[in-house]
Design a protein around this motif. Structure first.
Motif, PDB file in Angstrom:
ATOM      1  N   ASP A   1    -133.345 -21.540-101.978  1.00  0.00           N
ATOM      2  CA  ASP A   1    -132.355 -22.562-101.646  1.00  0.00           C
ATOM      3  C   ASP A   1    -130.959 -22.020-101.957  1.00  0.00           C
ATOM      4  N   PRO A   2    -130.112 -21.848-100.953  1.00  0.00           N
ATOM      5  CA  PRO A   2    -128.790 -21.266-101.191  1.00  0.00           C
ATOM      6  C   PRO A   2    -127.896 -22.115-102.090  1.00  0.00           C
ATOM      7  N   LEU A   8    -129.121 -18.765-108.481  1.00  0.00           N
ATOM      8  CA  LEU A   8    -128.113 -17.741-108.202  1.00  0.00           C
ATOM      9  C   LEU A   8    -127.642 -17.091-109.501  1.00  0.00           C
ATOM     10  N   ALA A   9    -127.406 -17.910-110.521  1.00  0.00           N
ATOM     11  CA  ALA A   9    -126.954 -17.378-111.811  1.00  0.00           C
ATOM     12  C   ALA A   9    -127.998 -16.451-112.428  1.00  0.00           C
ATOM     13  N   ALA A  11    -130.217 -14.697-110.638  1.00  0.00           N
ATOM     14  CA  ALA A  11    -130.409 -13.541-109.761  1.00  0.00           C
ATOM     15  C   ALA A  11    -129.284 -12.516-109.873  1.00  0.00           C
ATOM     16  N   ILE A  12    -128.070 -12.956-110.133  1.00  0.00           N
ATOM     17  CA  ILE A  12    -126.931 -12.030-110.151  1.00  0.00           C
ATOM     18  C   ILE A  12    -127.125 -10.879-111.137  1.00  0.00           C
ATOM     19  N   PRO A  13    -127.537 -11.139-112.388  1.00  0.00           N
ATOM     20  CA  PRO A  13    -127.753  -9.996-113.294  1.00  0.00           C
ATOM     21  C   PRO A  13    -128.837  -9.032-112.793  1.00  0.00           C
ATOM     22  N   MET A  14    -129.868  -9.563-112.137  1.00  0.00           N
ATOM     23  CA  MET A  14    -130.922  -8.687-111.603  1.00  0.00           C
ATOM     24  C   MET A  14    -130.379  -7.821-110.477  1.00  0.00           C
ATOM     25  N   TRP A  15    -129.602  -8.450-109.565  1.00  0.00           N
ATOM     26  CA  TRP A  15    -129.024  -7.669-108.479  1.00  0.00           C
ATOM     27  C   TRP A  15    -128.053  -6.627-109.011  1.00  0.00           C
ATOM     28  N   THR A  16    -127.311  -6.996-110.034  1.00  0.00           N
ATOM     29  CA  THR A  16    -126.370  -6.045-110.632  1.00  0.00           C
ATOM     30  C   THR A  16    -127.121  -4.867-111.233  1.00  0.00           C
TER      31      THR A  16
END
Length: 181
Positions: A1-2, A8-9, A11-16
């Motif tokens: 869900d966007p 989102l909070a 996921a951001i550290p994982m993507w980083t």
């Protein structure tokens, strides 16, 4: 869900950590679009964050400028988006986009007449030198003097215009203003 801020909070550290910059920008922009009608400032901040990733991690200045444009459109008071758009547009040599950012910077003025006058003076130079818009340049310099009547660069620029035109009355008025400072 966007629109799920918590997801989102997380996921951001994982993507980083994984340097998954493309996935991060896609999620940031999708979330921004999904919440725009509900929270324009947050949408602007997310577009700005995506722009910074495009700019510094993906080295995609055109996509960064697009994201900064969206951030500025979502929240016209976002000084960070305006500054980033101006820098990116300058790097891209996108003078029309830079002019738009300088206009917005002048409108915001960061609470300072001097800052607004400086942005308008830059806008005037841009219009004169790179956009071949003498009337627009003159209008920007006049607007700069409305913000700060003692702004020397705007006075000097208008004096050059007056000299070229042979407008001695305007030239005398500008020289008088310079002497009174």
């Amino acid at each position: 869900d966007p629109g799920n801020a918590r997801a989102l909070a997380r996921a951001i550290p994982m993507w980083t950590a994984a340097a998954a910059w493309t996935e991060m920008t896609q999620a940031l922009e999708a979330t921004a679009e999904s919440i725009l009608a509900l929270d324009a400032r947050r949408a602007s901040a997310l577009h700005y964050a995506a722009g910074e990733v495009y700019r510094w991690r993906l080295h995609a200045p055109e996509r960064a400028a697009d994201a900064f444009d969206k951030a500025m459109a979502a929240d016209e008071t976002s000084a960070a988006a305006v500054k980033a758009l101006a820098e990116t547009a300058s790097e891209l040599r996108d003078w029309t986009r830079l002019a738009r950012a300088l206009e917005r910077e002048a409108d915001l003025g960061s609470g300072s007449r001097e800052t607004a006058a400086a942005a308008l003076t830059k806008l005037g130079a841009l219009r004169e030198d790179l956009l071949d818009d003498a009337d627009g340049a003159e209008a920007a310099w006049r607007a700069a003097l409305e913000k700060d009547p003692a702004h020397r660069p705007a006075l000097a620029a208008l004096a050059r215009v007056a000299e070229r035109r042979g407008d001695h009355a305007l030239l005398a008025e500008l020289r008088e203003k310079e002497l009174l400072q």
